[in-house]
Write an enzyme that holds these catalytic residues in place. Structure first.
Site, PDB file in Angstrom:
ATOM      1  N   ASN A   6      -1.321  17.449   4.672  1.00 16.94           N
ATOM      2  CA  ASN A   6      -2.633  17.886   5.133  1.00 16.94           C
ATOM      3  C   ASN A   6      -2.673  17.662   6.641  1.00 16.94           C
ATOM      4  O   ASN A   6      -2.631  16.522   7.110  1.00 16.94           O
ATOM      5  CB  ASN A   6      -3.729  17.077   4.428  1.00 16.94           C
ATOM      6  CG  ASN A   6      -5.132  17.499   4.845  1.00 16.94           C
ATOM      7  OD1 ASN A   6      -5.416  17.667   6.025  1.00 16.94           O
ATOM      8  ND2 ASN A   6      -6.011  17.663   3.879  1.00 16.94           N
TER       9      ASN A   6
ATOM     10  N   THR B  99      -7.006   6.805   3.961  1.00 17.46           N
ATOM     11  CA  THR B  99      -5.852   7.588   4.395  1.00 17.46           C
ATOM     12  C   THR B  99      -5.960   9.064   4.048  1.00 17.46           C
ATOM     13  O   THR B  99      -5.308   9.898   4.659  1.00 17.46           O
ATOM     14  CB  THR B  99      -4.603   7.042   3.697  1.00 17.46           C
ATOM     15  OG1 THR B  99      -4.903   6.978   2.290  1.00 17.46           O
ATOM     16  CG2 THR B  99      -4.259   5.658   4.175  1.00 17.46           C
TER      17      THR B  99
ATOM     18  N   GLU C 194       2.669   4.395   8.529  1.00 14.53           N
ATOM     19  CA  GLU C 194       3.017   3.303   9.446  1.00 14.53           C
ATOM     20  C   GLU C 194       3.663   3.768  10.739  1.00 14.53           C
ATOM     21  O   GLU C 194       3.602   3.076  11.753  1.00 14.53           O
ATOM     22  CB  GLU C 194       3.943   2.289   8.758  1.00 14.53           C
ATOM     23  CG  GLU C 194       3.673   2.267   7.297  1.00 14.53           C
ATOM     24  CD  GLU C 194       3.710   0.940   6.578  1.00 14.53           C
ATOM     25  OE1 GLU C 194       3.734  -0.116   7.193  1.00 14.53           O
ATOM     26  OE2 GLU C 194       3.698   1.014   5.344  1.00 14.53           O
TER      27      GLU C 194
END
Ligand code: MOS
Length: 744
Positions: free
Chosen positions: A632, A471, A706
């Site tokens: 980010n 991730t 998600e």
């Protein structure tokens, strides 16, 4: 120290810095050079290899299990079955403790050998006979009369008056939707390497929760958790399947103890189907009622999903329905059906992903019935505050997501009538859907050690036992720490994935950045404050005697902001400390908030359906998200792209096929189980409405793990309907469901 937050006391640190920048992954080089070590790759000497043998029936008992040929096979060290397995506490796991078979593929033996090939060969020599049990219950549709209300959680909800809402409706949608049983297929399968030293166990495991695995292993083995260390530096994808511990982990530890050697146990691809979860099948019934102007008067959403015979998992499909639209009369229900399969589990956006397929398809159907634009219908029922609790959202950019997303997509070029847009052989359709996912946060801890390196520059080692699932956790935690410490990202090293580090929660529920990120932020702020306090109390410091509030800390330096200028570098101050270092650890407990916290989004899809062949292509998807502060820009886009692409797979391709007689998985490999490949993926336009949310948590983030998958299935289905006039309510939307009807 324990930091208990009081709401709004912490100001979102929005000063320009590392956070938000599209920083390259700090672990990128390790990954592309193959030097990032995944669990099964840890350098451990004298490793033996274990293979799990799975049952070939779904119910009954093992009558006999003949391991003699396997035991004689080359390289075999031990074969463990229920006949000779050490006593373990199984709970809802299957740990060779008895002769019962509860699902096809259940572990019934573990073969340990010198090499993987020897273990696989020996595993094939084990002869098993069964006393067959009752016919396996595999088909959920055939068992719906056995559906029952789960005991835990909040399966049902009601508000307002359903009858009155139905009576007030001018237009109704009453339809059933289904989503199939699907399985996680992370690139890296589940993998465990168990190493005993005396009575201490180290488990290198591909997990989303090192502390959870530690407690699970300790419990199964009946040893204190302090005797177990779990390490997980890199995980090749989890998506929920590695959020809870499955049977193979204690089995590996048991086998390692039995053979007095480290044991490596990596599941085969086909073993990803059965013993380690999957998203359950769902059958959902939706009733929508609205006035002529589109105002919703009633919503009912009932979901049935499957669980195993021996454990309870509920896919909470209708939870999102409680929050998404401002309808006064609403009822939601969840029911489950026991089947003779392994226990299903969380899969990316559990609940919301299949739930929004039903709800957002039904909303499209309502828009068609009302001859209303689908966005206008959603705006008509826009929830300014959470309709379930009546409380305010901490922030909500959904309106802007609809507006900007529609603009970027070119929604205004959409004709209203289905089958009215065509390009050569392609029927062209535009569809959209909303996305929503709750922002959760829980306790997390972190530590920071500040020191000066040989060159005289300050360095920080920051640790928290969170996880890198691909991730970008290493990267965003580095960015958060750098900004909070007043250092450059290059001066910060962030470490994770080890129960020797301060605890972090399961990396699930989109709460790693919210929980661990907040802990890292606050711990680093506390460390910076400690530097200031050390400086003002230190006669050797140029800042001696300054009031702490008159000192700023940035770029590795402490500076006086009033009176005569004075400053000192972190490194100089650190050099005078014992060990040349300052260490701070903090345990962060979030306070209850008066706000409801949610991320929102809108997804726009162009679908093209071949009028002759029914082939469905999705050349472009435009998605807009309000996800709080984006830590980010690069890893965030990557996360969301992954979710959207999975949504495309869920919409058009994925389905686990199970033989209804035997409970056997028929497409348990990546040749037969279809997931999107590059040729399936068109243009993805992903952007954010940046929200400065001072209420959600100290760093203003909402979590984006998600939400990317949410709404994509419905947006694709709605686009296919717009292209063809065919409404497909059962996923996946394969070409056979539109073929023929697609023909003009
Ligand atoms: Mo996620 S399905 O909550 O790991």
């Amino acid at each position: 120290m324990t930091i208990s937050e009081r709401a709004k006391q912490i100001v979102t640190g929005a000063a320009p810095g590392a956070v938000g920048a599209p920083l390259d992954r700090v672990d990128g080089r390790l990954k592309v050079t193959g030097t990032a070590r995944y669990s099964a790759e840890m350098p451990v000497a004298n490793v033996a290899h274990a293979v799990i043998v799975g049952s070939t029936v779904a119910t009954g008992r093992i009558a006999s299990i003949d391991a003699s040929a396997a035991e004689r096979a080359a390289g075999v060290i031990r074969v463990i079955t229920h006949v000779n397995a050490p006593k373990l506490t199984a709970g809802a796991l299957t740990l060779l403790q008895d002769d019962r078979v509860r699902y096809n593929g259940q572990p019934i033996a573990v073969v340990v050998a010198g090499t993987l090939e020897q273990a696989m060969d020996a595993a094939s020599l084990i002869a098993v006979t069964y006393i067959e049990g009752a016919p396996a219950a595999i088909d959920m549709a055939a068992r719906k009369m056995d559906a029952y209300k789960p005991a835990g959680g909040q399966p049902d909800s009601i508000r307002g008056d359903i009858e009155a809402g139905i009576a007030a409706a001018d237009v109704k949608v009453d339809a059933r939707y289904s989503t199939p049983f699907v399985n996680h297929n992370a690139m890296e399968p589940h993998a465990t390497l168990a190493v005993w030293e005396g009575d201490e166990l180290t488990v290198y495991d591909s997990t989303q929760h090192v502390y959870g695995t530690r407690n699970g292993v300790a419990n199964a083995l009946g040893i204190p958790p302090e005797k177990v260390r779990v390490v997980s530096h890199f995980v090749g994808g989890g998506f929920g399947s590695k959020g809870r511990m499955w049977s193979h982990v204690p089995l590996a530890a048991m086998a390692a103890r039995a053979v007095s050697r480290p044991v490596k146990l990596v599941l085969m691809r086909r073993q990803m189907f059965g013993p380690v979860g999957g998203r359950p099948e769902t059958s959902q019934h939706i009733v929508l009622g609205a006035r002529r102007d589109g105002t919703l008067t009633v919503v009912r959403h009932e979901s049935v999903s499957h669980t195993s015979r021996f454990d309870e998992f509920v896919e909470m499909c209708a939870r999102v329905t409680r929050t998404l639209y401002a309808v006064p009369n609403l009822e939601t229900m969840h029911r489950i059906v026991k089947l003779d399969v392994g226990t299903p589990t969380y899969q990316r956006a559990p609940g919301e992903a299949p739930g929004t397929f039903a709800l957002e398809t039904a909303m499209d159907e309502l828009a068609v019935s009302l001859s209303m634009d689908p966005i206008a219908l959603r705006l008509k029922n826009y929830a300014e505050k959470d309709p379930e609790s009546g409380r305010a959202f901490s922030s909500k950019a959904l309106r802007e997501c609809y507006r900007v997303g529609a603009e970027r997509f070119g929604w205004s070029k959409r004709s209203t009538r289905p089958r009215s847009m065509r390009d050569g052989n392609a029927l062209v359709g535009y569809g959209m859907a909303s996305a929503a996912y709750p922002t959760r946060r829980t306790n997390a801890s972190a530590s920071v050690r500040l020191m000066a390196d040989a060159s005289g520059a300050a360095r920080a080692l920051v640790q928290s036992a969170t996880h890198e699932l691909g991730t970008g956790a290493y990267t965003v935690m580095t960015q958060i720490a750098a900004d909070a410490l007043g250092l450059a990202p290059e001066q910060v090293r962030f470490e994770l994935g080890d129960t020797r580090m301060p605890p972090s929660p399961v990396s699930g529920g989109s709460m790693t950045s919210t929980s661990t990120g907040s802990a890292v932020h606050l711990t680093c702020l506390a460390a910076k404050q400690k530097l200031i306090e050390l400086a003002v109390a230190d006669r050797s410091s140029p800042l001696f005697g300054t009031r702490p509030e008159n000192i700023t800390a940035a770029n590795g330096r402490l500076s006086r902001t009033t009176g005569t200028r004075a400053e000192e570098s972190y490194a100089a101050l650190l050099a005078r400390q014992p060990d040349g270092a300052v260490t701070v650890r903090a345990d962060i407990r979030p306070a209850a908030s008066e706000y409801v916290t949610h991320a929102f989004g809108a997804v726009f899809v162009e679908a093209r359906v071949d009028v002759e062949l029914g082939e469905i292509r999705v050349p472009r998807i435009v998605a807009m998200y309000g996800g709080g502060r984006i830590l980010n820009a690069k890893t965030a886009r990557s996360q969301l792209a992954g979710g959207i692409i999975w949504g495309l797979g869920m919409a058009l391709e994925e389905k686990t096929l199970v033989d209804h007689r035997t409970g056997r998985y028929l497409n348990a490999d990546l040749a037969e189980y279809h997931v999107p490949v590059n040729a399936d993926i068109g243009m993805l336009d992903i952007s954010f409405i940046e929200e400065a949310d001072p209420h959600v948590n100290p760093i203003g983030v909402k979590g984006i793990g998600e939400i990317g998958i949410i709404g994509v299935t419905a947006a694709i289905g709605n686009a296919v309907y717009h292209a063809t006039g065919v409404r497909v309510r059962d996923l996946p939307i394969t070409l056979d469901k539109v073929l023929g009807t697609a023909r003009a």
